[in-house]
Scaffold this motif. Structure first.
Motif, PDB file in Angstrom:
ATOM      1  N   ALA A  55     128.124 -27.998  41.009  1.00 37.96           N
ATOM      2  CA  ALA A  55     127.959 -26.735  41.728  1.00 37.96           C
ATOM      3  C   ALA A  55     127.606 -25.604  40.768  1.00 37.96           C
ATOM      4  O   ALA A  55     128.058 -25.568  39.623  1.00 37.96           O
ATOM      5  CB  ALA A  55     129.236 -26.391  42.495  1.00 37.96           C
ATOM      6  N   VAL A  56     126.757 -24.698  41.263  1.00 40.63           N
ATOM      7  CA  VAL A  56     126.486 -23.434  40.583  1.00 40.63           C
ATOM      8  C   VAL A  56     126.863 -22.321  41.545  1.00 40.63           C
ATOM      9  O   VAL A  56     126.873 -22.508  42.764  1.00 40.63           O
ATOM     10  CB  VAL A  56     125.007 -23.301  40.164  1.00 40.63           C
ATOM     11  N   ASP A  57     127.210 -21.165  41.015  1.00 40.32           N
ATOM     12  CA  ASP A  57     127.496 -20.040  41.901  1.00 40.32           C
ATOM     13  C   ASP A  57     126.421 -18.975  41.733  1.00 40.32           C
ATOM     14  O   ASP A  57     125.916 -18.745  40.628  1.00 40.32           O
ATOM     15  CB  ASP A  57     128.894 -19.468  41.668  1.00 40.32           C
ATOM     16  N   TYR A  58     126.062 -18.380  42.852  1.00 40.30           N
ATOM     17  CA  TYR A  58     125.112 -17.260  42.839  1.00 40.30           C
ATOM     18  C   TYR A  58     125.874 -16.002  43.220  1.00 40.30           C
ATOM     19  O   TYR A  58     126.491 -15.926  44.288  1.00 40.30           O
ATOM     20  CB  TYR A  58     123.956 -17.481  43.813  1.00 40.30           C
ATOM     21  N   LEU A  59     125.851 -15.007  42.337  1.00 43.35           N
ATOM     22  CA  LEU A  59     126.604 -13.777  42.515  1.00 43.35           C
ATOM     23  C   LEU A  59     125.636 -12.603  42.607  1.00 43.35           C
ATOM     24  O   LEU A  59     124.710 -12.485  41.804  1.00 43.35           O
ATOM     25  CB  LEU A  59     127.566 -13.562  41.336  1.00 43.35           C
ATOM     26  N   TYR A  66     124.394 -17.966  38.249  1.00 42.67           N
ATOM     27  CA  TYR A  66     123.228 -17.084  38.374  1.00 42.67           C
ATOM     28  C   TYR A  66     123.729 -15.763  38.956  1.00 42.67           C
ATOM     29  O   TYR A  66     124.523 -15.766  39.905  1.00 42.67           O
ATOM     30  CB  TYR A  66     122.173 -17.678  39.305  1.00 42.67           C
ATOM     31  N   ALA A  67     123.267 -14.640  38.410  1.00 43.04           N
ATOM     32  CA  ALA A  67     123.803 -13.348  38.846  1.00 43.04           C
ATOM     33  C   ALA A  67     122.700 -12.295  38.883  1.00 43.04           C
ATOM     34  O   ALA A  67     121.879 -12.207  37.967  1.00 43.04           O
ATOM     35  CB  ALA A  67     124.926 -12.903  37.909  1.00 43.04           C
ATOM     36  N   LEU A  82     116.998 -19.586  39.958  1.00 42.25           N
ATOM     37  CA  LEU A  82     117.795 -20.639  40.586  1.00 42.25           C
ATOM     38  C   LEU A  82     116.903 -21.567  41.406  1.00 42.25           C
ATOM     39  O   LEU A  82     117.043 -22.795  41.347  1.00 42.25           O
ATOM     40  CB  LEU A  82     118.874 -20.001  41.469  1.00 42.25           C
ATOM     41  N   MET A  83     115.975 -20.987  42.179  1.00 39.79           N
ATOM     42  CA  MET A  83     115.098 -21.803  43.013  1.00 39.79           C
ATOM     43  C   MET A  83     114.169 -22.660  42.150  1.00 39.79           C
ATOM     44  O   MET A  83     113.872 -23.810  42.482  1.00 39.79           O
ATOM     45  CB  MET A  83     114.286 -20.912  43.945  1.00 39.79           C
ATOM     46  N   GLU A 140     112.136 -11.757  44.737  1.00 39.69           N
ATOM     47  CA  GLU A 140     112.255 -10.379  44.290  1.00 39.69           C
ATOM     48  C   GLU A 140     113.546 -10.126  43.514  1.00 39.69           C
ATOM     49  O   GLU A 140     113.795  -9.012  43.075  1.00 39.69           O
ATOM     50  CB  GLU A 140     112.182  -9.428  45.490  1.00 39.69           C
ATOM     51  N   ARG A 141     114.358 -11.172  43.353  1.00 44.45           N
ATOM     52  CA  ARG A 141     115.582 -11.062  42.557  1.00 44.45           C
ATOM     53  C   ARG A 141     115.452 -12.037  41.380  1.00 44.45           C
ATOM     54  O   ARG A 141     115.283 -13.244  41.583  1.00 44.45           O
ATOM     55  CB  ARG A 141     116.809 -11.418  43.393  1.00 44.45           C
ATOM     56  N   PRO A 142     115.524 -11.563  40.145  1.00 41.67           N
ATOM     57  CA  PRO A 142     115.204 -12.393  38.971  1.00 41.67           C
ATOM     58  C   PRO A 142     115.990 -13.691  38.884  1.00 41.67           C
ATOM     59  O   PRO A 142     115.421 -14.773  38.751  1.00 41.67           O
ATOM     60  CB  PRO A 142     115.512 -11.462  37.783  1.00 41.67           C
TER      61      PRO A 142
END
Length: 711
Positions: A42-46, A81-82, A101-102, A94-96
């Motif tokens: 798992a990764v978390d996106y904040l 990823y934040a 992540l994608m 539009e979000r670095p």
């Protein structure tokens, strides 16, 4: 950011069309098989917005929640990823970090199985920001887990909860916006201060008092008798008086600076800034237009989305007589047709000092660009020492790059593919989503109809004396939740259908690019300078000089080089045999300088493009050489000498210094093709295009075609 100790692998290749078309069930089954053999990775996106940061809810705070959730689930945390300070209405590209992540999720083998977010709002408040991202991860076999509520999209129930949560987030966003914009609209209609930049010459009173704040003239009206403040309205009145008297904006700025007046930021006044404020429409018309700028969000018909434009009347600073006097003083005689040169890149070349280069004027024989920083912003202000640029080499190099870019279909198509792949969601199978929603809508519609029928019968059987109105009321209460669910499904389908149309428009964009290339190959070859200038403006071109710029001359162009250039002649090399032909023509002698030395020095100067003052001393005094050249040219002796040396070996004139430049353009195929169409139609004197204004360009973010920056 990815944990350095657990860097994600970057081998493999992007997902192919076959991978995208896999249905959700297959993706879930693949992940479940993996879950039975090892831990899910798992990764978390904040994500926190600017407002959340101000309240103290940072990345570290939300990260603790996601890590705790992953630990409770038994998942292996492999990265984070934040995106700090980014709005939830922005899409993934539009979000670095979300974009990164994608990109990582599309690698084969995939480096993670689950993306964990603290709550739905981290993904996005807007539906078009939320669903394309979740769907693409589903198609890649990657789940999304929501900490708040403890659910994910591995089951139909979880996906249903996620859809409802996304709808609630978007409804919340729209409600907040409508309430906020509605309050601002009402305040503007009442003439109050609605926020934003305060017009120069005015100030806000009762700021922070609900319903009471408004704009008043910034003068000494409310000050104590001994006030020595230089108010903004005082500057406007003094500047108007000076200009009516002197008719010179430079002198107006100088006198106002001497009187102690300053701009709002504390800087001194200059020619442009003083003129701009004193002749402002807000000042002369004593009014401010709310929602009247070109940056206001508008609908398809061009009307403001959140309310009509409102004219807010202000107290006038000038009397009608003073305004009339000012306008008359500012009147200018009719402009004569311009005979100056055409500078195709004026205002579009970046200068080392931060300003821009503009045309150097018509007082010089040679086209040159000069830096705007050479003009003082106010009396006594420092100026830059940026060199003058020779115009032709820079313009020719920029035009070559434009022709090469607009005439290259493969390059333009690659740019469009990049745009389409991100913006239109080309990796998402919209047809599958629509088909799935159609089934759900059909099932839900049947459920509504059956429920209505069964409820009506049951109510009627329970109470035979009940009225029809009461039956309808009871049925509506029972069916309301089902109808709400049906309405949401229908709304989701309409949204997805619109996104599919946007994706399908890719074919039209490719057609536009083909037409653009055909136009470029047909029209750009021999385009006159006037049209080149128009095209550079349309492209919003920006030119950056790399390395040493091609410097222009401070004085007049070299007349000696021009003599050879006008006759298309090369420069002869002086030899003994050549001098034997010239010597009989010479009828003068000098004790200090031999005629052959003078001639060799003049030829050296033109062959090497050396300034007169820098000619080596072995040829004699530069002033003497220049005097002889001028005398020989006027007497006709120079032409005789060149005829005598016509058959000698020669060298071409020095080629102009070719600059290295970086060109950045905004490619809008539709706008360029419309411009070409108008140019073709206006060639006929009676054509409709000759009397038609240029249509307004679509607001940023609403253009139906890709706007591609290209360097």
């Amino acid at each position: 950011m990815i944990d350095p100790g657990r860097a994600l692998p970057r081998w493999g290749w992007p997902v192919s069309g076959a991978d995208v078309s896999k249905n959700l069930a297959g993706s879930i089954e693949t992940a479940r098989k993996r879950a039975t053999t090892s831990k899910l990775r798992a990764v978390d996106y904040l994500r926190v917005s600017t407002e959340e940061q101000v309240k103290g809810y940072g990345i570290a705070y939300t990260g603790k929640r996601t890590k705790k959730h992953m630990g409770n689930k038994g998942w292996e945390h492999v990265g984070t990823y934040a995106d700090e300070g980014f709005s939830g209405s922005l899409e993934a590209h539009e979000r670095p970090d979300l974009n990164r992540l994608m990109q990582d999720a599309r690698h084969i083998p995939r480096p993670f199985d689950v993306v964990c977010v603290p709550e739905e709002r981290a993904i996005g408040r807007a539906g078009r920001a939320f669903w394309p991202w979740v769907w693409e991860l589903e198609d890649l076999g990657v789940f999304v887990a929501i900490v708040k509520g403890d659910y994910d999209n591995t089951t139909a129930e979880g996906r249903s909860r996620m859809r409802k949560a996304a709808d609630r987030a978007e409804d919340e966003r729209e409600t907040i916006r409508e309430r906020t914009q509605g309050g601002i609209q009402e305040k503007a209609e009442e003439g109050g201060y609605v926020g934003g930049k305060v017009p120069f010459g005015y100030r806000v009173i009762d700021k922070g008092v609900k319903g009471e704040s408004r704009l008043v003239i910034d003068d000494c009206a409310d000050c104590h008798p001994s006030c020595v403040t230089r108010h903004e309205a005082d500057f406007l009145c003094a500047g108007r008086k000076y200009f009516v008297e002197l008719r010179d904006w430079n002198e107006v700025a100088t006198r106002c600076n001497a009187d102690g007046y300053r701009k709002r930021n504390g800087e001194l006044w200059g020619y442009h800034s003083a003129r701009q404020q004193i002749l402002s429409d807000i000042i002369l018309e004593a009014r401010q237009v709310f929602r009247g700028s070109r940056y206001v969000q508008r609908d398809a018909d061009g009307n403001p989305v959140y309310g009509e434009s409102v004219i807010i009347k202000l107290d006038p600073i000038f009397t009608p007589e003073e305004i009339k006097e000012l306008r008359k003083a500012n009147e200018k005689p009719p402009r004569k047709p311009s005979t100056s040169r055409i500078y195709t890149l004026s205002g579009q070349i970046l200068s080392p000092c931060g300003k821009r280069y503009i045309g150097g004027g018509k007082g010089r024989r040679e086209k040159q660009y000069r830096c705007q920083g050479r003009t003082a912003e106010y009396a006594g202000a420092p100026t830059c020492d940026c060199v003058y640029l020779r115009a032709e080499p820079v313009e020719e190099e920029a035009w070559k790059k434009v022709k090469r870019l607009l005439g290259n279909f493969d390059q333009l198509k690659a740019m469009a593919d990049d745009w389409i792949g991100v913006r239109a969601g080309s990796r998402i199978n919209f047809a599958e989503r629509i088909a799935e929603l159609d089934k759900q809508i059909s099932t839900q519609t049947k459920a509504v109809n059956v429920t209505i029928s069964m409820t009506a019968k049951q109510v009627a059987l329970e109470n035979e004396d009940i009225s029809e109105e009461e039956v309808e009321k009871r049925v509506s209460e029972v069916v309301a939740p089902l109808q709400q669910e049906l309405a949401k499904l229908q709304k989701d389908r309409a949204d997805i259908a619109s996104w599919q149309e946007e994706s399908d428009a890719a074919g039209e964009r490719i057609t536009q690019l083909i037409n653009l290339v055909e136009m470029a190959n047909r029209r750009l070859l021999n385009m006159p300078l006037e049209k080149q200038r128009e095209l550079m403006v349309l492209l919003e071109a920006e030119v950056t000089i790399i390395g040493d710029p091609p410097q222009g001359r401070k004085g007049q162009p070299c007349a000696l080089a021009a003599w050879f250039s006008e006759r298309d002649l090369e420069v002869p090399v002086m030899t003994d045999e050549g001098w034997s032909r010239v010597a009989p023509l010479v009828d003068w002698k000098s004790r200090n300088l031999a005629p052959r030395t003078v001639l060799a020095g003049i030829l050296y100067k033109v062959r090497t493009d050396t300034p007169w003052k820098n000619i080596p001393s072995l040829f004699g005094s530069p002033a003497t050489l220049q005097t002889y050249w001028t005398r020989w040219r006027k007497s006709g002796f120079w032409e005789q000498v060149m005829e005598a040396l016509a058959h000698e070996r020669s060298t071409p004139l020095p080629a102009p210094q070719l600059p290295q430049i970086k060109l950045r353009c905004l490619i809008e195929p539709e706008a360029l093709l419309e411009s070409e169409c108008r140019s073709s139609e206006s060639a006929a004197p009676d054509s409709p295009a000759a009397h038609r204004r240029r249509p307004r360009r679509s607001p940023p973010g609403r253009s139906p075609i890709p706007r591609c920056w290209r360097s």
